[in-house]
Design a protein around this motif. Structure first.
Motif, PDB file in Angstrom:
ATOM      1  N   ASP A 160     -23.640  21.933   0.059  1.00  0.00           N
ATOM      2  CA  ASP A 160     -24.157  22.007  -1.299  1.00  0.00           C
ATOM      3  C   ASP A 160     -23.020  21.755  -2.285  1.00  0.00           C
ATOM      4  O   ASP A 160     -22.037  22.499  -2.318  1.00  0.00           O
ATOM      5  N   ARG A 161     -23.169  20.715  -3.076  1.00  0.00           N
ATOM      6  CA  ARG A 161     -22.092  20.298  -3.984  1.00  0.00           C
ATOM      7  C   ARG A 161     -21.708  21.397  -4.978  1.00  0.00           C
ATOM      8  O   ARG A 161     -20.528  21.634  -5.224  1.00  0.00           O
ATOM      9  N   THR A 162     -22.687  22.076  -5.531  1.00  0.00           N
ATOM     10  CA  THR A 162     -22.406  23.132  -6.507  1.00  0.00           C
ATOM     11  C   THR A 162     -21.598  24.255  -5.867  1.00  0.00           C
ATOM     12  O   THR A 162     -20.632  24.758  -6.452  1.00  0.00           O
ATOM     13  N   ARG A 163     -21.977  24.637  -4.673  1.00  0.00           N
ATOM     14  CA  ARG A 163     -21.257  25.708  -3.977  1.00  0.00           C
ATOM     15  C   ARG A 163     -19.834  25.275  -3.640  1.00  0.00           C
ATOM     16  O   ARG A 163     -18.883  26.042  -3.799  1.00  0.00           O
ATOM     17  N   LEU A 164     -19.673  24.043  -3.190  1.00  0.00           N
ATOM     18  CA  LEU A 164     -18.339  23.520  -2.889  1.00  0.00           C
ATOM     19  C   LEU A 164     -17.465  23.488  -4.145  1.00  0.00           C
ATOM     20  O   LEU A 164     -16.287  23.831  -4.100  1.00  0.00           O
ATOM     21  N   GLU A 165     -18.051  23.076  -5.258  1.00  0.00           N
ATOM     22  CA  GLU A 165     -17.305  23.031  -6.519  1.00  0.00           C
ATOM     23  C   GLU A 165     -16.898  24.437  -6.968  1.00  0.00           C
ATOM     24  O   GLU A 165     -15.795  24.627  -7.485  1.00  0.00           O
ATOM     25  N   THR A 166     -17.781  25.409  -6.762  1.00  0.00           N
ATOM     26  CA  THR A 166     -17.462  26.786  -7.119  1.00  0.00           C
ATOM     27  C   THR A 166     -16.322  27.310  -6.265  1.00  0.00           C
ATOM     28  O   THR A 166     -15.388  27.953  -6.768  1.00  0.00           O
TER      29      THR A 166
ATOM     30  N   ARG B 242     -13.983  25.561  -4.771  1.00  0.00           N
ATOM     31  CA  ARG B 242     -12.748  24.871  -5.172  1.00  0.00           C
ATOM     32  C   ARG B 242     -12.238  25.410  -6.507  1.00  0.00           C
ATOM     33  O   ARG B 242     -11.045  25.630  -6.688  1.00  0.00           O
ATOM     34  N   SER B 243     -13.138  25.649  -7.423  1.00  0.00           N
ATOM     35  CA  SER B 243     -12.755  26.197  -8.727  1.00  0.00           C
ATOM     36  C   SER B 243     -12.095  27.571  -8.566  1.00  0.00           C
ATOM     37  O   SER B 243     -11.058  27.849  -9.195  1.00  0.00           O
TER      38      SER B 243
END
Length: 113
Positions: free
Chosen positions: A66-72, A74-75
């Motif tokens: 899930d892109r959103t979860r991956l971005e979170t 990484r953030s």
């Protein structure tokens, strides 16, 4: 100021209470910051490294896509990295341990782990 360590310890206690409800993933940057303010650099570094390891585990074992979860994730790693990259706050930690920890987090952020 002189109350910074006290407030940091209070923040760590609140984070510990909130973790079962919100999950560590949402609170790890706050935990790292509170540990730094509480003058507990070992806890700050350990929390950041532990989170990086959990990110690697989630991505490799649970196949998180899930892109959103991956971005979170990484953030949160970037926030942790930015807070611990100032070596002057971690002088009580042996240089080799500090450097290896920071390098590991950087590798996770870049996707090299």
């Amino acid at each position: 100021g002189p109350l910074s360590a006290k407030h940091g310890r209070e923040a760590l206690a609140l984070i510990a209470e909130a973790t079962p409800v919100l999950g560590l993933r949402a609170l790890v940057p706050f935990q790292v910051m509170a540990a730094i303010k509480a003058e507990q650099p070992e806890l700050a570094l350990a929390a950041a490294v532990s989170y990086a390891k959990s990110v690697v585990f989630e991505i490799t074992k649970e196949k998180v896509t899930d892109r959103t979860r991956l971005e979170t994730m990484r953030s949160n790693l970037l926030k942790c990295h930015n807070m611990i990259r100032d070596r002057s706050m971690f002088l009580s930690i042996p240089t080799r341990e500090y450097d290896e920890s920071l390098q590991y987090i950087e590798k996770v952020i870049s996707g090299d782990v």
